[in-house]
Write a protein that holds these residues in place. Structure first.
Motif, PDB file in Angstrom:
ATOM      1  N   LEU A   1       0.840  -1.192   0.000  1.00  0.00           N
ATOM      2  CA  LEU A   1       0.000   0.000   0.000  1.00  0.00           C
ATOM      3  C   LEU A   1       0.871   1.237   0.000  1.00  0.00           C
ATOM      4  O   LEU A   1       1.823   1.346   0.782  1.00  0.00           O
ATOM      5  CB  LEU A   1      -0.902  -0.012   1.244  1.00  0.00           C
ATOM      6  CG  LEU A   1      -1.936   1.106   1.354  1.00  0.00           C
ATOM      7  CD1 LEU A   1      -2.960   0.999   0.242  1.00  0.00           C
ATOM      8  CD2 LEU A   1      -2.636   1.048   2.708  1.00  0.00           C
TER       9      LEU A   1
ATOM     10  N   ASP B   1       0.214   5.190   0.299  1.00  0.00           N
ATOM     11  CA  ASP B   1      -0.829   6.188   0.557  1.00  0.00           C
ATOM     12  C   ASP B   1      -0.718   7.388  -0.375  1.00  0.00           C
ATOM     13  O   ASP B   1      -1.733   7.990  -0.746  1.00  0.00           O
ATOM     14  CB  ASP B   1      -0.769   6.645   2.014  1.00  0.00           C
ATOM     15  CG  ASP B   1      -1.944   7.540   2.365  1.00  0.00           C
ATOM     16  OD1 ASP B   1      -3.061   7.003   2.500  1.00  0.00           O
ATOM     17  OD2 ASP B   1      -1.745   8.762   2.467  1.00  0.00           O
TER      18      ASP B   1
ATOM     19  N   LEU C   1      -2.800   6.835  -3.260  1.00  0.00           N
ATOM     20  CA  LEU C   1      -4.146   6.351  -2.980  1.00  0.00           C
ATOM     21  C   LEU C   1      -5.232   7.316  -3.434  1.00  0.00           C
ATOM     22  O   LEU C   1      -6.289   6.909  -3.905  1.00  0.00           O
ATOM     23  CB  LEU C   1      -4.283   6.088  -1.478  1.00  0.00           C
ATOM     24  CG  LEU C   1      -5.491   5.309  -0.996  1.00  0.00           C
ATOM     25  CD1 LEU C   1      -5.566   3.954  -1.674  1.00  0.00           C
ATOM     26  CD2 LEU C   1      -5.415   5.132   0.533  1.00  0.00           C
TER      27      LEU C   1
ATOM     28  N   SER D   1      -5.254   1.791  -4.814  1.00  0.00           N
ATOM     29  CA  SER D   1      -6.519   1.102  -4.585  1.00  0.00           C
ATOM     30  C   SER D   1      -6.632  -0.140  -5.453  1.00  0.00           C
ATOM     31  O   SER D   1      -7.012  -1.218  -4.984  1.00  0.00           O
ATOM     32  CB  SER D   1      -7.693   2.047  -4.863  1.00  0.00           C
ATOM     33  OG  SER D   1      -8.928   1.371  -4.753  1.00  0.00           O
TER      34      SER D   1
ATOM     35  N   LEU E   1      -4.235  -2.873  -4.294  1.00  0.00           N
ATOM     36  CA  LEU E   1      -4.730  -3.607  -3.137  1.00  0.00           C
ATOM     37  C   LEU E   1      -5.874  -4.534  -3.537  1.00  0.00           C
ATOM     38  O   LEU E   1      -6.010  -5.634  -2.993  1.00  0.00           O
ATOM     39  CB  LEU E   1      -5.182  -2.647  -2.033  1.00  0.00           C
ATOM     40  CG  LEU E   1      -5.526  -3.321  -0.705  1.00  0.00           C
ATOM     41  CD1 LEU E   1      -4.343  -4.107  -0.160  1.00  0.00           C
ATOM     42  CD2 LEU E   1      -5.993  -2.304   0.323  1.00  0.00           C
TER      43      LEU E   1
ATOM     44  N   ASN F   1     -15.732  -2.051  -1.809  1.00  0.00           N
ATOM     45  CA  ASN F   1     -15.204  -0.901  -1.082  1.00  0.00           C
ATOM     46  C   ASN F   1     -16.178  -0.512   0.026  1.00  0.00           C
ATOM     47  O   ASN F   1     -17.382  -0.373  -0.213  1.00  0.00           O
ATOM     48  CB  ASN F   1     -14.996   0.274  -2.032  1.00  0.00           C
ATOM     49  CG  ASN F   1     -13.819   0.061  -2.956  1.00  0.00           C
ATOM     50  OD1 ASN F   1     -12.672   0.299  -2.585  1.00  0.00           O
ATOM     51  ND2 ASN F   1     -14.078  -0.406  -4.170  1.00  0.00           N
TER      52      ASN F   1
ATOM     53  N   LEU G   1      -7.243   0.498   3.920  1.00  0.00           N
ATOM     54  CA  LEU G   1      -6.483   1.494   3.173  1.00  0.00           C
ATOM     55  C   LEU G   1      -6.233   2.727   4.020  1.00  0.00           C
ATOM     56  O   LEU G   1      -5.160   3.327   3.958  1.00  0.00           O
ATOM     57  CB  LEU G   1      -7.228   1.906   1.896  1.00  0.00           C
ATOM     58  CG  LEU G   1      -7.166   0.956   0.712  1.00  0.00           C
ATOM     59  CD1 LEU G   1      -8.070  -0.244   0.932  1.00  0.00           C
ATOM     60  CD2 LEU G   1      -7.568   1.684  -0.580  1.00  0.00           C
ATOM     61  N   ARG G   2      -7.265   3.106   4.792  1.00  0.00           N
ATOM     62  CA  ARG G   2      -7.158   4.356   5.552  1.00  0.00           C
ATOM     63  C   ARG G   2      -8.052   4.262   6.783  1.00  0.00           C
ATOM     64  O   ARG G   2      -9.186   3.798   6.704  1.00  0.00           O
ATOM     65  CB  ARG G   2      -7.594   5.520   4.649  1.00  0.00           C
ATOM     66  CG  ARG G   2      -7.517   6.895   5.268  1.00  0.00           C
ATOM     67  CD  ARG G   2      -7.797   7.963   4.210  1.00  0.00           C
ATOM     68  NE  ARG G   2      -6.665   8.129   3.298  1.00  0.00           N
ATOM     69  CZ  ARG G   2      -6.772   8.349   1.998  1.00  0.00           C
ATOM     70  NH1 ARG G   2      -7.969   8.427   1.430  1.00  0.00           N
ATOM     71  NH2 ARG G   2      -5.692   8.522   1.259  1.00  0.00           N
TER      72      ARG G   2
ATOM     73  N   PRO H   1      -3.550   1.126   8.001  1.00  0.00           N
ATOM     74  CA  PRO H   1      -3.354   0.909   6.569  1.00  0.00           C
ATOM     75  C   PRO H   1      -2.370  -0.227   6.304  1.00  0.00           C
ATOM     76  O   PRO H   1      -1.312  -0.323   6.928  1.00  0.00           O
ATOM     77  CB  PRO H   1      -2.796   2.257   6.089  1.00  0.00           C
ATOM     78  CG  PRO H   1      -3.379   3.251   7.047  1.00  0.00           C
ATOM     79  CD  PRO H   1      -3.389   2.554   8.376  1.00  0.00           C
TER      80      PRO H   1
END
Length: 335
Positions: free
Chosen positions: A53, A55, A58, A79, A82, A110, A151-152, A252
């Motif tokens: 990942l 960021d 992202l 994204s 992942l 998602n 992811l976040r 993340p």
């Protein structure tokens, strides 16, 4: 994955990507294979770290799943990477699948807070408590294994997990909860046109090969239709699931692996900002072809919801993801 291979993988439905996932055989180390098996502990859940990942690549958190799906295709950044990494891991664990009636049939969903959905009992909610539930409890073809990749999560929003292996039920409560008394209807993410399908009563607590199993979603179970004795047993189960609840605060690059046959999961409330910095998870449903469920489930109609199953069950075929490290981190007791 080479540049030429990457060009093939425009979306998760691209046959080239699906071929790549199945073509490359037996590349994952045994330690990772073991980590992707259903957690055999009483908790029935574990956290895996080290997903690839970046960021900075992202972009902002999307405002709904449609925007997230479009951005994955258009921007092809972190994204999408992942998405592919989770799909590879899920394929190694079993058979990843989607739902025709949910998020356009995508294999990787998602999970983001969406305006107008704050108080729903769905993954798009935020300010209300997302009650503990079995994922897609209404359907006989629900996932055996659930993957939630982060992811976040700047506000450290907790994902709750509770295992039926840790609850205490007396003989009478087990008997009542083991009877097919009430149905579970689909959640709002599937729409609301279910009246033409008979509501089939199901058992809440079952008996699996390795101990008790659970099929539980109180937000979509018509408990008012039950008698006092059953409601009392059901409420006791809810109290027990709250007692044994643990909270996983995903960072993340971390992935929560949940045995969906024994564990219910939920989410604590949080205040969304809708400014591109909100919590963002990805979800993959995985079927374990060799795990059996009660024969009675075969007669259920699933409310007309159908799965999207592009993979055949060849569990040993998978691809080596880049720079994935396995370090198990335990869940935290809720505060």
């Amino acid at each position: 994955m080479s540049d030429s291979s990457a060009r093939i993988c425009h979306t998760l439905t691209d046959p080239g990507l699906l071929d790549l996932v199945d073509e490359h055989a037996a590349a994952l180390p045994e330690a990772l294979r073991g980590a992707l098996r259903p957690p055999a502990t009483s908790a029935g859940a574990t956290v895996i770290t080290g997903l690839p990942l970046h960021d900075t690549d992202l972009g902002p958190t999307p405002r709904d799943w449609r925007e997230a799906a479009a951005w994955s295709v258009e921007r092809r950044g972190a994204s999408l990477r992942l998405d592919i990494a989770m799909l590879l891991l899920a394929r190694c664990a079993g058979e990843p699948f989607g739902w025709q009636g949910q998020q356009g049939g995508r294999l990787v969903n998602n999970i983001v807070p969406s305006p107008g959905h704050e108080h729903e009992q769905s993954g798009a909610s935020s300010t209300t408590l997302l009650c503990p539930h079995t994922e897609d409890a209404f359907h006989p073809r629900r996932a055996n294994l659930l993957m939630l990749g982060c992811l976040r999560n700047p506000d450290r929003v907790g994902t709750t997990v509770s295992s039926v292996r840790q609850v205490s039920l007396d003989e009478g409560q087990r008997r009542l909860l083991g009877e097919a008394r009430l149905p579970i209807v689909p959640d709002v993410s599937y729409g609301n046109d279910f009246d033409r399908h008979p509501a089939v009563p199901i058992a809440t607590v079952g008996a699996g090969d390795d101990g008790p199993t659970l099929r539980y979603d109180p937000a979509y179970t018509p408990l008012d239709a039950a008698d006092d004795e059953f409601r009392s047993a059901y409420e006791h189960l809810g109290d027990e699931l709250e007692r044994v609840c643990r909270t996983a605060v995903l960072a993340p690059g971390e992935l929560l692996l949940v045995d969906n046959d024994v564990v219910v999961h939920g989410r604590v409330p949080f205040a969304p900002r809708y400014d591109g910095t909100d919590r963002w998870l990805k979800r993959v449903n995985v079927r374990l072809p060799h795990r059996r469920r009660p024969a009675a489930e075969a007669a259920e109609n699933g409310y007309g919801q159908h799965t999207v199953t592009p993979f055949q069950a060849r569990i040993d075929r998978c691809v080596r993801p880049t720079k994935i490290h396995i370090r198990h981190r335990g869940t935290e007791d809720p505060t």
